[in-house]
Every structure is written in C-alpha cells, then in structure tokens.
Design an enzyme around this catalytic site. Structure first.
Site, PDB file in Angstrom:
ATOM      1  N   LYS A  21      20.768 152.569 -17.284  1.00  0.00           N
ATOM      2  CA  LYS A  21      20.722 151.127 -17.573  1.00  0.00           C
ATOM      3  C   LYS A  21      22.046 150.425 -17.272  1.00  0.00           C
ATOM      4  O   LYS A  21      22.055 149.249 -16.930  1.00  0.00           O
ATOM      5  CB  LYS A  21      20.383 150.917 -19.046  1.00  0.00           C
ATOM      6  CG  LYS A  21      18.907 150.931 -19.319  1.00  0.00           C
ATOM      7  CD  LYS A  21      18.628 150.287 -20.671  1.00  0.00           C
ATOM      8  CE  LYS A  21      17.437 150.943 -21.326  1.00  0.00           C
ATOM      9  NZ  LYS A  21      17.739 151.826 -22.423  1.00  0.00           N
ATOM     10  N   ARG A  22      23.132 151.159 -17.429  1.00  0.00           N
ATOM     11  CA  ARG A  22      24.435 150.543 -17.177  1.00  0.00           C
ATOM     12  C   ARG A  22      24.535 149.996 -15.754  1.00  0.00           C
ATOM     13  O   ARG A  22      25.298 149.093 -15.462  1.00  0.00           O
ATOM     14  CB  ARG A  22      25.558 151.576 -17.339  1.00  0.00           C
ATOM     15  CG  ARG A  22      25.870 151.970 -18.741  1.00  0.00           C
ATOM     16  CD  ARG A  22      26.980 153.001 -18.762  1.00  0.00           C
ATOM     17  NE  ARG A  22      26.615 154.225 -18.042  1.00  0.00           N
ATOM     18  CZ  ARG A  22      27.222 154.660 -16.957  1.00  0.00           C
ATOM     19  NH1 ARG A  22      28.229 153.997 -16.442  1.00  0.00           N
ATOM     20  NH2 ARG A  22      26.820 155.777 -16.375  1.00  0.00           N
TER      21      ARG A  22
END
Ligand code: GLU
Length: 472
Positions: free
Chosen positions: A238-239
C-alpha cells in the site's frame, strides 16, 4: 493431456495487483492450450474471510475479463472431503494425532532457536499411537531423510532437504483442514495440471509434494513467479500506491491495458510491449516468465493505457467514459453526444479519468460552467467581446454547423473585419469551454452544436472577471 489451471484466492482482501497477475498467467496458460481455468475461493480461514471480499474478487476478475470455466468452488463447503483424506493419511500411517498444547510446541521451537537449530515441532507424538480426542490435531509424518526435488516451470530445479520441514499440522483440533492439505486435495481432485503462483508459496511446495505422494495423487507441474516490487525494490504494498485492481478502474485505466501491463510484469515476448488479449493468449508461454522480480511502474502502465485508449473504438470507450463522468458528478449524459465528444479527447488522453475531466465542460449546462479567472482577464477583452458578439450574430443564422461550414463562416467574418484567426481563437475557446485548453475549435463547436455555442457565447460576452466560477 488437457491443461487445467486454477486461481485460488483467499477472500481476506480485495483482488490486488499480485493476485490479478497470478490469475492472468493461469488464465493465459489455460486459454493458450484450450484447457480449463478454475476459480476456487480458499475461505477456510473463517475469521478473516468475508462474502464481501469474495464478491470484490469476482468483480475484479470480471472487470479484467478473466472468465473462469469452473467454479467458483468454496473450500468452506468441502470440509468433509478434506477430512476423508486426512483419515486416509491416518489409515496409511502417513499422519498421527498429537495432543501437544500449542504453548508446548512453541517452547520446543524456542529451545531449537536458542540452540541455533531450525524451529520445529520435535515429533514427540509420532509413535504414541494416540486416537482422536479433544484438543488433538493431526500431523503429517514428514520423512526423516531425503530430498524433495521438483522442476519448477519458472525457476528450474528446486531441491529441499526434508530435514528443513517438521511434522506439520494437516487438521486443526477443531476439525478444520490446514491450507496445505486442502489445496492438495482440491488441486488433485479438480485435475489441476499446472500450478503457477507467487514465489511466496515456494516453501509450501515441498510439503504439498509430500502430501501428493502420501495420497497417491499424480503431481502437477509447479511454477513460482517472483514477487512484484515497488520502485524502491521492496515488496509492492500500500505504501507504493493503490493495490486493489478496482482502484485502477476508478483511476481511469482500461481493463485491456491492465491485462497487457500485468502480463508484462514478469513475462516477456521479445521486446513487444503492446498486446491485445488474443495476442497474449497466442504468445504466452511459461518460458517467457522471468526469474527475477519485476518493478511496478505506474508511468509505464499509463503509457500502455494511452495506447489502448487510442486504439479503442468509440463504442468500446462509451460505457467506461460515462462511468468516469458519473464520478465527476455528470449523470445520464446523452449517449449520442458522448459518442461525439470521445474522439475529441481520445487521441491525447492517458486515462479515462483525464479524458472525463478535460471533457467535463461539454456536459455542463451553460449556467454551471466554471470559467478560469485568469483566462477571462487575459482573453475576454472588450475588443474580443465585440468580436464574439458579431460572430455570434452570424452563427445564429448558420444552418449547417459542420466543421467546414463553421470554418467558412468564421473565415468570412475575419475577412470582413480584417483580423487574423488568433484575434478570436482564444476568446472563443474560453467562451465555449471556460479554459484556454480544448480540442480543435471547429471540432469543439461542431460537437457542442449551435444551441450550446450560442448560449455559451452569450454568457461569456456578459461575463465580468468578478463573476467567475458560477455554479460548480
Ligand atoms: N489461497 C492461497 C493464496 O491466496 C493460494 C495459494 C496457492 O496458489 O496455492 O495465497
């Protein structure tokens, strides 16, 4: 022998990029050889699996056009079947009951770690001959010496020393099967011939091969595809941006572009970059799968998308373009009008979102148009407004609003007043769209049509810089 592949997601999250790519490779392999592609929902982890996530995964698969031939099967409905095979393992002496408390097993592991050994269950219940009972798990009797060797379709020969493995659990104390067992029973009974999956599963494969052998099932071929990395070379997460495939739909990507791009993430066919589905099916082969991880590159995906956008027919783009307009608050636009607007933006846009944003002003009623303040100040000078007024009077009598007819009418006007095109080009553009950027002016006017053009001119002529941004 017909090829049978499968995609077995656990419904504990959305269909993410890695999962979609795995599904795609299995889909392509099956399609290429006229085989079958099975969808199986691995929902044995009842606490983490939800029907909503199953639906979300199916939605992602459908959007990408990864049609499955069989299923979806649900592992949660097949517990009795798995238990039959656990019983078989018990009967044939390949498994045993164990009553060690989880804390005791953890302590064994801890001791092994402290001694610098591999943390393992020490097999103390192996020969105790325990029967069923509360709190008892069933463990597989892993051979105590030898190697598990297999020919990985992607990575070549892989060998595991069995001493790396312990007597792993195949059935929990509550009677539910463990992934390793369920996956083997399902793949074998469903006739799966090729298992292509992420290499995060590579360490499961030796255990599964031992189970295949113990249950006398023919082995499928295994292939482990390296992970997808983010630009910083760390595992994609997700980063790095959106992970869910459907987020890319909202961002304005076409499924055919997603499929094209995901296929190229870890698979290559010479230097080719752009593929339609039929080409992917024809050209796909496991030999083209790479051994090193690939890096997700949003810019490249965007480039691939612009390619597919350009090549798509207006009919193809109409439904997703209308969906993008809806996300921007434009509902139920006239479809015939939409089909005229699309070609104006299609050649330049990178995403459907960008197209819809740029074309939004076409769909707004005149009173809701928002004008760019700077553009008004710079271009709607009083001289320009006079030109627009005069031009508007002429256009009002023009019956044919086609591009050539508009060109002629504007040309005549400019001749009469002895002005170059640039004297009215930007004012006209600002008046019609609210901004200084638009597709060709005559195309814009032709598509907007006479009524809208006259209305917008009238509005702009009477608009003062202070009065900008009316409506949205
Ligand atoms: N349910 C497993 C997962 O989602 C499937 C692994 C496999 O392909 O065997 O990771």
């Amino acid at each position: 022998m017909a090829i049978v592949t499968r995609f077995p997601p656990s419904p504990t999250g959305y269909l993410h990029l890695g999962g979609a790519r795995t599904a795609l490779f299995n889909y392509l392999l099956a399609r290429k050889h006229g085989g079958r592609f099975i969808l199986r929902i691995e929902d044995t982890d009842q606490a983490r699996s939800t029907p909503e996530m199953t639906e979300a995964i199916l939605e992602g698969m459908r959007w990408l056009g990864l049609e499955w031939d069989d299923g979806p099967y649900f592992q949660s409905e097949r517990t009795a079947l798995y238990n039959e095979y656990v019983d078989k393992l018990l009967e044939t002496g390949h498994a045993y009951y164990c009553d060690c408390a989880p804390e005791a097993v953890e302590a064994m592991r801890e001791r092994a770690r402290a001694a610098g050994l591999k943390p393992k269950y020490d097999g103390r219940c192996r020969e105790r001959g325990l029967g069923p009972g509360p709190g008892r798990v069933v463990r597989f009797k892993t051979p105590q010496s030898g190697k598990v060797v297999f020919e990985d379709m992607v990575k070549g020969t892989i060998a595991w020393d069995v001493t790396e493995l312990d007597d792993f659990i195949v059935r929990r104390a509550d009677g539910s099967p463990i992934y390793q067992l369920a996956v083997v029973v399902d793949d074998a009974l469903m006739g799966v011939t090729h298992v292509l999956r992420g290499d995060d599963h590579q360490s499961n494969t030796p255990k599964q091969i031992l189970l295949y052998q113990a249950l006398d099932f023919p082995l499928p071929r295994f292939g482990h595809v390296p992970m997808i990395l983010g630009p910083d070379k760390k595992k994609l997460s997700k980063r790095h941006g959106a992970m869910s495939v459907m987020a890319y739909k909202d961002m304005g990507f076409l499924p055919e572009a997603m499929v094209n791009y995901l296929a190229r993430l870890g698979w290559a066919h010479g230097d080719d970059e752009i593929f339609c589905r039929e080409e992917l099916i024809a050209k796909f082969s496991v030999e083209g799968l790479g051994r090193s991880p690939s890096v997700f590159d949003l810019q490249k995906l965007t480039w691939v998308n612009s390619h597919h956008l350009k090549n798509a027919t207006v009919e193809r783009l109409t439904p997703p373009f209308v969906e993008q307009l809806a996300l921007l608050g434009i509902r139920d636009p006239d479809e015939a009008f939409v089909r005229q607007v699309i070609p104006l933006y299609q050649p330049r846009a990178k995403t459907l979102r960008e197209m819809a944003e740029a074309a939004r002003s076409f769909f707004l009623p005149t009173e809701a148009l928002s004008y760019d303040t700077k553009a008004i100040a710079a271009h709607l000078t009083s001289a320009a407004r006079q030109h627009l007024q005069a031009l508007s009077t002429r256009l009002a009598t023009l019956e044919d609003f086609s591009i050539p007819s508009l060109e002629a009418a504007v040309g005549e006007y400019l001749n009469t007043v002895g002005q170059p095109f640039k004297a009215i080009a930007q004012p006209l553009r600002v008046a019609l769209t609210g901004t200084t950027v638009s597709p060709g002016l005559f195309e814009t006017m032709a598509v907007l049509g006479k009524a809208r053009v006259l209305e917008r001119l009238k509005c702009a002529i009477h608009l003062y810089p202070e009065e900008v941004s009316r409506g949205s």
